[in-house]
Design an enzyme around this catalytic site. Structure first.
Site, mmCIF file in Angstrom:
data_model
loop_
_atom_site.group_PDB
_atom_site.id
_atom_site.type_symbol
_atom_site.label_atom_id
_atom_site.label_comp_id
_atom_site.label_asym_id
_atom_site.label_seq_id
_atom_site.Cartn_x
_atom_site.Cartn_y
_atom_site.Cartn_z
ATOM 1 N N ASP A 96 -45.398 8.013 -79.755
ATOM 2 C CA ASP A 96 -46.374 7.824 -80.641
ATOM 3 C C ASP A 96 -47.700 8.660 -80.207
ATOM 4 O OD1 ASP A 96 -45.462 5.962 -82.512
ATOM 5 O OD2 ASP A 96 -44.895 4.665 -80.950
ATOM 6 N N HIS A 135 -53.048 -1.806 -88.065
ATOM 7 C CA HIS A 135 -54.423 -1.673 -87.640
ATOM 8 C C HIS A 135 -55.416 -1.920 -88.706
ATOM 9 C CE1 HIS A 135 -52.515 1.662 -84.454
ATOM 10 N NE2 HIS A 135 -53.157 0.248 -83.857
ATOM 11 N N CYS A 148 -55.282 8.476 -87.610
ATOM 12 C CA CYS A 148 -54.419 8.383 -86.444
ATOM 13 C C CYS A 148 -54.397 9.590 -85.894
ATOM 14 C CB CYS A 148 -53.128 7.650 -86.708
ATOM 15 S SG CYS A 148 -53.195 6.277 -87.794
#
Ligand code: GLY
Length: 263
Positions: free
Chosen positions: A66, A168, A255
């Site tokens: 990730d 999130h 992100c």
């Protein structure tokens, strides 16, 4: 006057690892296509560069599937960078990796040491405060530690809720300018943005709430026409980027980068 919450001279991105196909996801909607991910990632980097920013592209880290979602490992403020403590065990090691990359850019680097956890995806920095959503990855102890680190630098942290089932806090919101937030209704309904102007994403287009204001552009995932038109109607300049593969890993526009102006 330039606003430090959305005007940036620099960004850091990390090349996607081939291992990203094994990245974390809440619901399995199929393996991401690596080549398409890479193409979208290139477009994303170009979009940041086209605003005049210097984009530092870090090498891929195969042992951290990730790690392309580089935002979760640090919070970059103008005078200090804070290394996070990711709540996902498979992502904890990303913190040390990003620390070494930031050390040549920042004089002041602080670190969340625990026992709490906090990920950058739960942090929305506005012109006046730092909102942090508790989530499955971020707890009150992590938020408290961040608060005590940034207080001497003049920042106020406000702890808020992330509605259940949302990875999130910033999965569901973005800063558009010093007074305006793009948000899903489910998040805005918690009252966390009272005092700000809120533009709701269109019903059914919740997946585009994770966008970024980066210099003159709002960079948002493609194929969310109603929200895109609403933002254009509010006077924002939009750049859309394909996000089909990152979305399979619960990733979005924020992100994929750390955005900052080191001073
Ligand atoms: N796949 C991104 C994350 O869960 O952190």
């Amino acid at each position: 006057m330039l606003k430090s919450s959305y005007n940036f001279t620099h960004a850091i991105c990390r090349l996607p690892a081939q291992s990203l196909v094994d990245g974390l996801r809440a619901v399995d909607t199929g393996k991401p296509d690596y080549d398409q991910f890479l193409k979208d990632h290139n477009d994303y980097i170009s979009a940041l560069e086209n605003t005049g920013a210097k984009v530092i592209v870090l090498e891929a880290l195969e042992k951290f599937p990730d790690s392309v979602f580089v935002e979760d490992a640090a919070l970059c403020l103008p005078k200090v960078a804070i290394i996070m403590r990711p709540g996902a065990p498979s992502r904890l090691g990303e913190a040390a990796e990003i620390k070494s990359s930031l050390s040549s850019l920042y004089t002041n680097i602080e670190q969340i040491n625990g026992p709490g956890f906090i990920e950058g995806g739960d942090i929305l920095t506005t012109e006046t405060e730092i909102l942090v959503g508790r989530s499955e990855r971020t707890d009150s102890a992590g938020i408290e530690e961040l608060s005590s680190i940034v207080k001497p630098w003049g920042y106020a942290v406000r702890e808020v809720d992330t509605p259940e089932g949302i990875l999130h806090f910033k999965t569901d919101c973005s800063l558009l300018d010093e007074k305006t937030i793009l948000s899903t209704k489910r998040l805005a309904n918690t009252g966390c943005f009272d005092g700000y102007d809120v533009i709701h994403v269109a019903d059914g287009e919740e997946a585009c709430a994770n966008s970024i204001r980066f210099n003159k552009h709002v960079i948002m995932p493609g194929n969310f026409p109603q929200t895109e038109q609403a933002l254009i109607n509010h006077g924002f300049t939009i750049k859309t980027i394909g996000n089909s593969e990152a979305a399979k890993l619960d990733g979005g526009m924020s992100c994929l980068s750390l955005r900052f102006t080191p001073s």
